[in-house]
Design a protein around this motif. Sequence first.
Motif, PDB file in Angstrom:
ATOM      1  N   TRP A  85       6.426 -23.048-111.206  1.00 18.74           N
ATOM      2  CA  TRP A  85       7.365 -23.463-110.170  1.00 18.74           C
ATOM      3  C   TRP A  85       8.789 -23.025-110.499  1.00 18.74           C
ATOM      4  O   TRP A  85       9.464 -22.422-109.668  1.00 18.74           O
ATOM      5  N   PRO A  95      11.693 -22.324-102.397  1.00 18.04           N
ATOM      6  CA  PRO A  95      10.908 -23.427-102.981  1.00 18.04           C
ATOM      7  C   PRO A  95       9.521 -23.586-102.365  1.00 18.04           C
ATOM      8  O   PRO A  95       8.589 -24.015-103.040  1.00 18.04           O
ATOM      9  N   ALA A  96       9.359 -23.229-101.106  1.00 16.85           N
ATOM     10  CA  ALA A  96       8.041 -23.353-100.473  1.00 16.85           C
ATOM     11  C   ALA A  96       7.039 -22.379-101.093  1.00 16.85           C
ATOM     12  O   ALA A  96       5.874 -22.732-101.326  1.00 16.85           O
ATOM     13  N   THR A  99       6.163 -23.662-104.571  1.00 18.07           N
ATOM     14  CA  THR A  99       5.280 -24.820-104.453  1.00 18.07           C
ATOM     15  C   THR A  99       3.873 -24.393-104.031  1.00 18.07           C
ATOM     16  O   THR A  99       2.883 -24.960-104.503  1.00 18.07           O
ATOM     17  N   VAL A 102       2.137 -23.110-107.114  1.00 21.69           N
ATOM     18  CA  VAL A 102       1.733 -24.221-107.982  1.00 21.69           C
ATOM     19  C   VAL A 102       0.519 -24.935-107.399  1.00 21.69           C
ATOM     20  O   VAL A 102      -0.435 -25.255-108.117  1.00 21.69           O
ATOM     21  N   GLY A 103       0.535 -25.166-106.105  1.00 21.19           N
ATOM     22  CA  GLY A 103      -0.593 -25.837-105.466  1.00 21.19           C
ATOM     23  C   GLY A 103      -1.870 -25.034-105.567  1.00 21.19           C
ATOM     24  O   GLY A 103      -2.955 -25.584-105.783  1.00 21.19           O
TER      25      GLY A 103
END
Length: 146
Positions: A85, A95-96, A99, A102-103
């Motif tokens: 991240w 940031p999306a 993220t 990471v997801g």
Amino acid sequence: MALGYGVVGFVALSICGLGVASLILDEDVISVPGLGPIPGILGMIVATAGFAGALWPALRRPRPSFVGALVAGLAAFLGYLAGVWSGGLLAGADPAAATAAVGRVATSWFGLVLAVAGAVAGWGAIALVRTRAHRPHWPWEGDEDE
């Protein structure tokens, strides 16, 4: 010394495991476009630091518990996610996208590979301390009669 062996084992197992999982699944570990190599590199650095930081207190005990290996595996997993991240943000992604990367890692086989690699390497380091292993000793070594 056991911490060093554990860290080297973790890095080797995780890199090998991620590579084999990527080959079998025919997917990239970090499949979000535009992130580049920085999130993966930083993820491995933070995962290794998390693994070592979680394993060190367990190894300092006179008779460490193998539960420390599970904690080290969890710390490696969470460290990789944090590193990916922050590496995504450092690479200039929004940031999306960071993220999403990471997801994807957290909910795929790649996350499981990292957690298992941390637990296995941690188990090996703890087993080394618990057995109080010494260098090999042949029966004729130390024979003062000669």
